[in-house]
Design a protein around this motif. Sequence first.
Motif, mmCIF file in Angstrom:
data_model
loop_
_atom_site.group_PDB
_atom_site.id
_atom_site.type_symbol
_atom_site.label_atom_id
_atom_site.label_comp_id
_atom_site.label_asym_id
_atom_site.label_seq_id
_atom_site.Cartn_x
_atom_site.Cartn_y
_atom_site.Cartn_z
ATOM 1 N N LYS A 1 30.427 74.435 21.840
ATOM 2 C CA LYS A 1 30.985 75.444 22.740
ATOM 3 C C LYS A 1 30.052 75.749 23.906
ATOM 4 O O LYS A 1 30.456 76.371 24.885
ATOM 5 C CB LYS A 1 31.296 76.729 21.972
ATOM 6 C CG LYS A 1 30.089 77.454 21.426
ATOM 7 C CD LYS A 1 30.473 78.779 20.760
ATOM 8 C CE LYS A 1 31.019 79.763 21.757
ATOM 9 N NZ LYS A 1 31.276 81.102 21.158
ATOM 10 N N GLY A 2 28.787 75.335 23.788
ATOM 11 C CA GLY A 2 27.827 75.573 24.857
ATOM 12 C C GLY A 2 26.579 74.755 24.627
ATOM 13 O O GLY A 2 26.377 74.166 23.557
ATOM 14 N N THR B 1 19.811 65.680 34.012
ATOM 15 C CA THR B 1 19.788 66.566 32.847
ATOM 16 C C THR B 1 21.159 67.164 32.600
ATOM 17 O O THR B 1 21.664 67.157 31.463
ATOM 18 C CB THR B 1 18.759 67.697 33.068
ATOM 19 O OG1 THR B 1 17.452 67.131 33.170
ATOM 20 C CG2 THR B 1 18.796 68.692 31.930
ATOM 21 N N GLU B 2 21.764 67.694 33.638
ATOM 22 C CA GLU B 2 23.074 68.326 33.473
ATOM 23 C C GLU B 2 24.138 67.303 33.081
ATOM 24 O O GLU B 2 25.029 67.601 32.277
ATOM 25 C CB GLU B 2 23.466 69.056 34.754
ATOM 26 C CG GLU B 2 22.594 70.265 35.048
ATOM 27 C CD GLU B 2 23.157 71.125 36.167
ATOM 28 O OE1 GLU B 2 24.361 70.990 36.466
ATOM 29 O OE2 GLU B 2 22.398 71.924 36.737
ATOM 30 N N GLU B 3 24.048 66.127 33.632
ATOM 31 C CA GLU B 3 25.054 65.091 33.313
ATOM 32 C C GLU B 3 24.975 64.694 31.836
ATOM 33 O O GLU B 3 25.995 64.613 31.148
ATOM 34 C CB GLU B 3 24.835 63.878 34.200
ATOM 35 C CG GLU B 3 25.870 62.779 34.001
ATOM 36 C CD GLU B 3 25.673 61.602 34.941
ATOM 37 O OE1 GLU B 3 26.235 60.522 34.653
ATOM 38 O OE2 GLU B 3 24.956 61.755 35.946
ATOM 39 N N ILE C 1 10.964 72.048 35.665
ATOM 40 C CA ILE C 1 11.419 70.913 36.471
ATOM 41 C C ILE C 1 12.943 70.814 36.451
ATOM 42 O O ILE C 1 13.570 70.408 37.436
ATOM 43 C CB ILE C 1 10.794 69.604 35.963
ATOM 44 C CG1 ILE C 1 9.265 69.745 35.855
ATOM 45 C CG2 ILE C 1 11.158 68.437 36.857
ATOM 46 C CD1 ILE C 1 8.585 70.083 37.159
ATOM 47 N N ALA C 2 13.544 71.178 35.334
ATOM 48 C CA ALA C 2 15.004 71.189 35.215
ATOM 49 C C ALA C 2 15.375 72.217 34.162
ATOM 50 O O ALA C 2 14.695 72.331 33.133
ATOM 51 C CB ALA C 2 15.545 69.809 34.830
ATOM 52 N N ILE C 3 16.426 72.959 34.415
ATOM 53 C CA ILE C 3 16.919 73.940 33.447
ATOM 54 C C ILE C 3 18.425 74.003 33.582
ATOM 55 O O ILE C 3 18.960 74.093 34.694
ATOM 56 C CB ILE C 3 16.259 75.315 33.661
ATOM 57 C CG1 ILE C 3 16.728 76.311 32.605
ATOM 58 C CG2 ILE C 3 16.486 75.833 35.071
ATOM 59 C CD1 ILE C 3 15.907 77.594 32.585
ATOM 60 N N ALA C 4 19.120 73.909 32.468
ATOM 61 C CA ALA C 4 20.580 73.826 32.510
ATOM 62 C C ALA C 4 21.187 74.710 31.432
ATOM 63 O O ALA C 4 20.611 74.886 30.355
ATOM 64 C CB ALA C 4 21.041 72.378 32.313
ATOM 65 N N SER C 5 22.340 75.257 31.759
ATOM 66 C CA SER C 5 23.130 76.038 30.817
ATOM 67 C C SER C 5 24.588 75.676 31.017
ATOM 68 O O SER C 5 25.073 75.677 32.152
ATOM 69 C CB SER C 5 22.907 77.535 31.041
ATOM 70 O OG SER C 5 23.778 78.303 30.224
ATOM 71 N N LEU C 6 25.262 75.352 29.933
ATOM 72 C CA LEU C 6 26.677 74.969 30.005
ATOM 73 C C LEU C 6 27.492 75.830 29.040
ATOM 74 O O LEU C 6 27.012 76.166 27.962
ATOM 75 C CB LEU C 6 26.842 73.487 29.646
ATOM 76 C CG LEU C 6 26.152 72.492 30.582
ATOM 77 C CD1 LEU C 6 26.313 71.070 30.038
ATOM 78 C CD2 LEU C 6 26.701 72.582 31.992
ATOM 79 N N PRO C 7 28.714 76.189 29.439
ATOM 80 C CA PRO C 7 29.389 75.853 30.697
ATOM 81 C C PRO C 7 28.761 76.568 31.892
ATOM 82 O O PRO C 7 28.128 77.611 31.728
ATOM 83 C CB PRO C 7 30.824 76.311 30.456
ATOM 84 C CG PRO C 7 30.705 77.379 29.422
ATOM 85 C CD PRO C 7 29.570 76.986 28.535
ATOM 86 N N PRO D 1 30.942 81.734 31.769
ATOM 87 C CA PRO D 1 30.106 80.698 32.391
ATOM 88 C C PRO D 1 28.918 81.270 33.146
ATOM 89 O O PRO D 1 27.974 80.551 33.453
ATOM 90 C CB PRO D 1 31.076 79.971 33.326
ATOM 91 C CG PRO D 1 32.185 80.933 33.557
ATOM 92 C CD PRO D 1 32.309 81.744 32.308
ATOM 93 N N LEU D 2 28.957 82.583 33.461
ATOM 94 C CA LEU D 2 27.829 83.214 34.136
ATOM 95 C C LEU D 2 26.629 83.399 33.206
ATOM 96 O O LEU D 2 25.507 83.579 33.675
ATOM 97 C CB LEU D 2 28.237 84.581 34.696
ATOM 98 C CG LEU D 2 29.333 84.591 35.764
ATOM 99 C CD1 LEU D 2 29.691 86.022 36.131
ATOM 100 C CD2 LEU D 2 28.902 83.819 36.996
ATOM 101 N N PHE D 3 26.856 83.353 31.914
ATOM 102 C CA PHE D 3 25.790 83.593 30.940
ATOM 103 C C PHE D 3 24.834 82.404 30.908
ATOM 104 O O PHE D 3 25.247 81.257 30.726
ATOM 105 C CB PHE D 3 26.395 83.803 29.554
ATOM 106 C CG PHE D 3 25.414 84.208 28.500
ATOM 107 C CD1 PHE D 3 24.889 85.486 28.479
ATOM 108 C CD2 PHE D 3 25.009 83.305 27.529
ATOM 109 C CE1 PHE D 3 23.982 85.868 27.505
ATOM 110 C CE2 PHE D 3 24.106 83.672 26.556
ATOM 111 C CZ PHE D 3 23.585 84.953 26.527
ATOM 112 N N ASN D 4 23.553 82.695 31.088
ATOM 113 C CA ASN D 4 22.520 81.655 31.125
ATOM 114 C C ASN D 4 21.951 81.473 29.727
ATOM 115 O O ASN D 4 21.072 82.222 29.295
ATOM 116 C CB ASN D 4 21.422 82.054 32.109
ATOM 117 C CG ASN D 4 20.428 80.932 32.355
ATOM 118 O OD1 ASN D 4 20.320 79.987 31.584
ATOM 119 N ND2 ASN D 4 19.683 81.037 33.446
#
Length: 599
Positions: A259-260, A245-247, A274-280, A301-304
């Motif tokens: 930007k995110g 997911t992150e990839e 099952i999967a949760i992602a936040s970028l950056p 980057p700490l912001f979810n």
Amino acid sequence: MTRTPLRPLARILEARQKGENPDVIERENRRLRHEEIRDRLRLRAEGRLLVLAALFVCAYGVVGARMGMLSASEPAEPRAQATGASIIATRADITDRHGRILATNMSTHSLYAHPNRMVDPVRAAQELAAIFPDLDGDKLTARFTNPKTKFLWVKKKLSPEQVQAVHDIGEPGLLFGPREMRLYPNGALAAHVLGGASFGDEGVHAAEVIGTAGIEKFFDAEMRDPARQGVPLTLSLDLSVQAATEEVLDAGMKLLNAKGAASVLMDVYTGEVIAIASLPDFDPNDRPRVPIAGENPGDSPLFNRAVQGLYELGSTFKIFTAAQALQLGLVNPQTIIDTSPPFEVLGFKVGEFQGKNYGKLTVEDVIARSSNRGTAKLVMAIGRGRQKDFYGNLGMFDPAALEIVEAKRAKPLIPDRWTDLSAVTISYGHGISVSPLHLAAGYAMLGNGGHVVQPTLLKQDGPRLGDKLLRDEVATQALTMLRKVVSDQKGTASFAEVPGYRVGGKTGTAEKPKRSGGGYHKDKVIATFAALFPTDAPRYALVVMLDEPVETSGSKPRRTAGWTAVPVAAEMITRIAPLLDLRPEYDTGQVKTLTTASD
């Protein structure tokens, strides 16, 4: 005790009368006295020897009993008994749903100094600055040479190589203390879920490891509880799915110049994430600093973004409006709605994307074509009161009850007054701001037959279904509509078609509100795609959100979710579906007759 004189007068006078030597009497009495003293000392020595012998017997008996107990017990590694060491040893590991390590402890050392014991403090300071580039040699020299400095922490965590390098300095005033540090062996993977850890109460010989964010802080007391006896905290995450997911999300964010980005994958029956992602994102092994006053927290980057981020998620909300209208019996999927202009609510003109006029549409085509006017007319029939109750029951007004500390800070933004105009804009996802996690839980409700589910990061033993908001047939009709959004060439998510997995979903493209001055940016959007798969027997809800994406392969920039979030979600499903043990099913046609070949 009566003491006998050595020269008794009566005997002396008697001996002299008889002409005997009086000295003989003295010598005899002296001999008797010495024998008495000797006998008394012998008895005392014999008593002491008996007592000593008894003590030796008892001591050897205790040692023998202890040796017998140890020989009969199970073998075990010795443990330090210091209070600080026991605190460190009791912090539990964190694993994914298959038992793979997400967070564990690693033995290391801290470095401190006693400058008054140093032989050459100037050389020691310069050598340390060479080993640790983040240390200032001149400042360290000043502190080492200050006669008032008796104790100084140099580094709280050292690698084995750094320990050896400090040893090689050979300075007796540099000392090491035992430490255990929190280690995240997968680096930035699932960083926003894990959060991070740091040292709490600490001394020279021990330190307390405490959670600072994420699930580490939420379950800090439980993971430091000695009663756990090393039992790990098992999360609902699947490490392989999380990595894929992150990839995919990272590649999509970079390709589309966003930007995110954020993504949530949820089991529709258990609410398990099952999967949760936040970028950056960030590496919890080296957690960055917290934003200072004046900085936008959303840029850190700490912001979810998946949990803390509150966004207007646009047309992804339209399916809720259609499902409620179906539940109330106001329409059926084939009911015709005239979406032709003009249509106004309290003086507000409801328009369509790029000024389109879809004319008369069925309810399912209102969803497939994403008509704002069609959805607005549905909610006007529903009524603002019933709409508000529906969203409240769906959990759209409260922070998500997820097991990370950041979740409770994300309270959705709703209108102060729920007017008809509010009801209309909210029907197509404007005027209400929720997190991608809220949206995933809402779509999970559609996928499980109409039951509310509560998102969780802990592995569950079975379904956890809440209140039922929709009848089974209504949930099925909603799924059919979502499937048409993808399968129909005129649908807004035709790029989401993944062969073999029957994806259904809804796009949402919402202009971002300006931070000051009111109004919306015309060239900055939140692009979202919310999906369920496979739609004939849904197992998972997926939300993919991109912040300010732009697709530039054509003659002009394209920002809508159909061109941005949808392709990313399709690639994600292609990657993760096999990891979720979902077997693709293809329509291979039917063989009507069989013929055999003969020689």
